[in-house]
Design an enzyme around this catalytic site. Structure first.
Site, short mmCIF file in Angstrom:
data_model
loop_
_atom_site.label_atom_id
_atom_site.label_comp_id
_atom_site.label_asym_id
_atom_site.label_seq_id
_atom_site.Cartn_x
_atom_site.Cartn_y
_atom_site.Cartn_z
N ARG A 45 -6.68 -13.48 2.82
CA ARG A 45 -8.07 -13.07 3.26
C ARG A 45 -8.57 -14.14 4.15
O ARG A 45 -9.37 -13.91 5.00
CB ARG A 45 -8.83 -13.03 2.02
CG ARG A 45 -8.54 -11.51 1.46
CD ARG A 45 -9.12 -11.54 -0.27
NE ARG A 45 -8.48 -10.20 -0.49
CZ ARG A 45 -8.42 -9.92 -1.76
NH1 ARG A 45 -8.95 -10.78 -2.63
NH2 ARG A 45 -8.00 -8.83 -2.17
N GLU B 161 -6.23 -6.22 3.70
CA GLU B 161 -6.19 -7.38 2.92
C GLU B 161 -7.59 -7.16 1.96
O GLU B 161 -8.09 -8.27 1.65
CB GLU B 161 -6.36 -8.68 3.47
CG GLU B 161 -4.91 -9.18 4.32
CD GLU B 161 -4.23 -9.84 3.14
OE1 GLU B 161 -2.83 -9.51 3.46
OE2 GLU B 161 -4.56 -10.15 2.26
N SER C 110 0.75 -1.30 -0.04
CA SER C 110 0.01 0.04 0.18
C SER C 110 0.99 1.14 -0.09
O SER C 110 2.05 1.16 0.54
CB SER C 110 -0.86 0.22 1.18
OG SER C 110 -1.78 -1.02 1.45
C1 LIG Z 1 -3.90 -1.51 10.51
C2 LIG Z 1 -3.44 -1.38 9.21
C3 LIG Z 1 -2.48 -2.48 8.68
C4 LIG Z 1 -2.13 -2.60 7.26
N1 LIG Z 1 -1.06 -3.37 7.27
C5 LIG Z 1 -0.72 -3.34 5.71
C6 LIG Z 1 0.54 -3.92 5.36
O1 LIG Z 1 1.24 -4.78 6.13
N2 LIG Z 1 0.87 -3.94 4.07
C7 LIG Z 1 0.28 -3.28 3.18
O2 LIG Z 1 0.64 -3.18 2.02
N3 LIG Z 1 -1.03 -2.56 3.42
C8 LIG Z 1 -1.43 -2.64 4.91
N4 LIG Z 1 -2.45 -1.91 5.05
C9 LIG Z 1 -3.15 -0.96 4.04
C10 LIG Z 1 -4.71 -1.67 3.77
O3 LIG Z 1 -4.57 -2.88 3.11
C11 LIG Z 1 -5.50 -0.57 3.09
O4 LIG Z 1 -5.75 0.42 3.92
C12 LIG Z 1 -6.69 -1.12 2.20
O5 LIG Z 1 -6.49 -2.00 1.40
C13 LIG Z 1 -7.74 -0.14 1.79
O6 LIG Z 1 -7.03 0.99 1.05
P1 LIG Z 1 -7.00 2.66 1.39
O7 LIG Z 1 -6.85 2.79 2.88
O8 LIG Z 1 -6.04 3.22 0.40
O9 LIG Z 1 -8.41 2.83 1.16
P2 LIG Z 1 -8.91 3.22 -0.44
O10 LIG Z 1 -8.54 2.20 -1.54
O11 LIG Z 1 -8.62 4.67 -0.63
O12 LIG Z 1 -10.51 3.11 -0.11
C14 LIG Z 1 -11.40 4.02 0.49
C15 LIG Z 1 -13.07 3.67 0.50
O13 LIG Z 1 -13.23 3.51 -0.87
C16 LIG Z 1 -13.75 1.91 -1.18
N5 LIG Z 1 -13.28 1.60 -2.55
C17 LIG Z 1 -12.22 1.69 -3.05
N6 LIG Z 1 -12.13 1.16 -4.31
C18 LIG Z 1 -13.23 0.53 -4.50
C19 LIG Z 1 -13.98 0.00 -5.49
N7 LIG Z 1 -13.32 -0.38 -6.78
N8 LIG Z 1 -15.19 -0.38 -5.33
C20 LIG Z 1 -16.06 -0.22 -4.21
N9 LIG Z 1 -15.22 0.68 -3.13
C21 LIG Z 1 -14.07 0.92 -3.29
C22 LIG Z 1 -13.12 1.01 -0.30
O14 LIG Z 1 -13.83 -0.03 0.02
C23 LIG Z 1 -13.14 2.03 1.12
O15 LIG Z 1 -14.35 1.94 1.68
C24 LIG Z 1 -2.96 -1.70 6.51
C25 LIG Z 1 -3.95 -0.79 6.91
C26 LIG Z 1 -4.41 -0.75 8.29
C27 LIG Z 1 -5.21 0.48 8.59
#
Ligand SMILES: Cc1cc2nc3c(=O)[nH]c(=O)nc-3n(C[C@H](O)[C@H](O)[C@H](O)COP(=O)(O)OP(=O)(O)OC[C@H]3O[C@@H](n4cnc5c(N)ncnc54)[C@H](O)[C@@H]3O)c2cc1C
Length: 379
Positions: free
Chosen positions: A242, A364, A125
Site C-alpha cells: 500500500r 492493493e 484476485s
Molecule cells: C490494473 C489492475 C491491476 C491489478 N493487479 C492485480 C494483481 O497483480 N494481482 C491481483 O491479485 N489483483 C490485481 N488487481 C485486482 C485488484 O486488487 C482488485 O480489483 C481490487 O482489490 C478490488 O477488487 P474487485 O475488483 O473485485 O472489486 P470488489 O471487491 O467487487 O469491489 C467493488 C466495490 O465494492 C466496494 N467494497 C467491497 N467490499 C467492501 C467493504 N467490505 N466495505 C466497503 N466497500 C466495499 C469496493 O470498495 C468497490 O468500490 C488489479 C486490478 C486492476 C484493475
C-alpha cells in the site's frame, strides 16, 4: 515524527529522475497509444537497479530500504505512470519469495527478476473475489508429492509477460482465510492459460491478464512458507504494497502538476500568460500543497514499514494509500483544467496522468477498504 531524507535518498531520486526524463517521457505517449509493454526499458532500468530494488544484494538485487524503493516508484510514475508501472511492478510477488521462500526459489528466480530478464506476478484476485481475499475459490489438492491447482485468477499484472508467479489457493477450502496457501508457479506449466486484457482506462503500457489454471501440477516443494498460512504471510506485505501504491499516486500527481506548471507558463490568453491569472495560481498552489501532504504521509508510512512497526505501518500505509490516491486523481483533474481544451486530447500528457492516476484508488485495496482498515485501527 521528524522526517528527513538522507543524501543517499536524494541521490537515488536524482538518478531515477534523470532516467525518467531521458528514457520514459519521450516514449510515454507511444506506449500508451499502442498498449505496448516496455520490455527493453525494463531491462535497461534493471541496469540502474530500478527494477525490484528490494531484492537483496546476494541475489543480484539492490537491497534498497523501503524509503529508497518508495522514491524509485514515485519518480518512475512521475515520468510516466504506464511505463513506470510496468518497470516498477516487474518484481510483483518477490516479497513473498524473499521472506518465506526456500533457498532454491530465491537462487533460481530473484537474480533473473533483478536483472530485468523476466518479470514475476502475484495472483490473488479472482473474478468473484477482489476485496474479499479470504473468499478465493482457486483450490490446491494434494496428490502424492504434488498439488493440483484449479481456478481462475483475474486482473493479474504481468500475467502474460511473467515467467513465474506467486499464486494463492485454498488448501483447506472450508477454513476461509485459515485455509490459504502460497505457491510458486512457473508460468509455462501445462494447464496455464493467460488472456491479455487490452481495454484498460489507464497504465496501458503495463501488462494485465486473466489467468486460467486448469489441473496445473506443481511439486510440493513449490509451497511458499507453510500450508494454510498464506493469508497471514500475505498480510505481512500489505503495508509495504500500500505504501508503494501511495508512492505511485504521489508520482502521478507530481507529474500532472509539472505538466500543468509548464503549460501555464507558456499559454497566453488576453495578452498574458495564464499563470498570471490568480485563478490559475491558486489551482497550482492547491495542487502543490496536496502533493506535498501526500508525499509526507507516504514517506512516514515507508519509515514505519522499514522499522517493522506492524500496527502503525498498517495504519499509516492505509492512510497514505487512501489520501495519496484520492488527491492524485483530484490533482490530475485540475491539471486538465489548467490545460483547457488541450487537456482533453492526447497531444499533452495531462489526460494520461488523469487516466493513469485512477487505478491507485482501486488496487492493493480500494479507498473504501483503506477507510475500513483505518477505522478499525483507531476506533
Ligand atoms: C490494473 C489492475 C491491476 C491489478 N493487479 C492485480 C494483481 O497483480 N494481482 C491481483 O491479485 N489483483 C490485481 N488487481 C485486482 C485488484 O486488487 C482488485 O480489483 C481490487 O482489490 C478490488 O477488487 P474487485 O475488483 O473485485 O472489486 P470488489 O471487491 O467487487 O469491489 C467493488 C466495490 O465494492 C466496494 N467494497 C467491497 N467490499 C467492501 C467493504 N467490505 N466495505 C466497503 N466497500 C466495499 C469496493 O470498495 C468497490 O468500490 C488489479 C486490478 C486492476 C484493475
Amino acid at each position: 515524527m521528524a522526517f528527513q531524507l538522507s543524501a543517499e535518498h536524494e541521490a537515488i531520486r536524482d538518478a531515477v529522475r534523470e532516467f525518467g526524463e531521458n528514457e520514459l517521457k519521450p516514449v510515454a505517449e507511444e506506449h500508451d497509444r499502442e498498449h505496448k509493454y516496455p520490455e527493453e526499458l525494463r531491462r535497461k532500468a534493471a541496469e540502474y537497479d530500478f527494477v525490484a530494488p528490494n531484492i537483496p544484494i546476494e541475489y543480484d538485487g539492490a537491497g534498497m530500504d523501503k524509503i529508497s524503493s518508495t522514491i524509485v516508484t514515485e519518480e518512475l510514475w512521475r515520468a510516466d505512470p504506464g511505463i513506470g508501472s510496468a518497470v516498477g511492478s516487474a518484481g510483483f510477488g518477490t516479497d513473498m519469495i524473499i521472506e518465506f521462500g526456500d533457498d532454491w526459489m530465491k537462487e533460481k528466480w530473484l537474480p533473473k527478476i533483478a536483472n530485468g530478464e523476466t518479470a514475476s506476478c502475484s495472483m490473488i484476485s479472482e473474478p468473484a473475489h477482489g476485496s474479499n481475499v479470504a473468499g478465493i475459490e482457486t483450490v490446491a489438492e494434494k496428490d502424492g508429492d504434488e498439488y493440483v491447482l484449479n481456478g481462475n485468477k483475474m486482473w493479474i499484472t504481468n500475467g502474460t509477460v511473467a515467467d513465474v508467479g506467486v499464486l494463492m489457493a485454498k488448501t483447506s477450502p472450508d477454513e476461509g482465510h485459515k485455509g490459504i496457501t502460497a505457491f510458486l508457479v512457473e508460468m509455462d506449466r501445462d494447464g496455464i492459460e493467460t488472456d491479455k486484457i487490452t481495454n484498460k482506462l489507464g497504465i496501458r503500457a503495463s501488462d494485465l491478464a486473466e489467468v486460467v489454471v486448469d489441473d496445473v501440477r506443481v511439486p510440493e516443494e513449490n509451497v511458499i512458507g507453510e500450508v494454510d498460512e498464506g493469508f497471514y504471510q500475505l498480510m505481512e506485505f500489505f503495508a509495504s504494497g500500500r505504501t508503494s501504491v501511495a508512492a505511485q499516486a504521489v508520482g502521478a500527481a507530481q507529474g500532472a502538476l509539472d505538466a500543468a506548471i509548464e503549460y501555464a507558463n507558456q499559454r497566453e490568453q488576453f495578452d498574458q500568460k495564464i499563470s498570471d491569472f490568480q485563478a490559475i495560481q491558486h489551482k497550482i498552489a492547491e495542487m502543490a500543497t496536496k502533493v506535498e501532504a501526500a508525499r509526507s504521509l507516504t514517506y512516514r508510512a515507508a519509515t514505519q514499514v522499514e522499522q517493522e512497526n506492524q500496527d502503525v505501518a498498517a495504519q499509516y500505509s492505509s492512510m497514505a494509500k487512501y489520501f495519496a490516491s484520492e488527491i492524485s486523481v483530484e490533482v490530475a483533474d485540475e491539471g486538465i483544467q489548467v490545460h483547457g481544451g488541450s487537456g482533453y486530447v492526447t497531444d499533452y500528457p495531462a489526460e494520461r496522468y488523469y487516466r493513469d492516476a485512477r487505478i491507485t484508488k482501486i488496487y492493493e485495496g480500494t479507498s473504501e477498504i483503506q477507510k475500513n482498515i483505518i477505522a478499525d485501527q483507531i476506533l
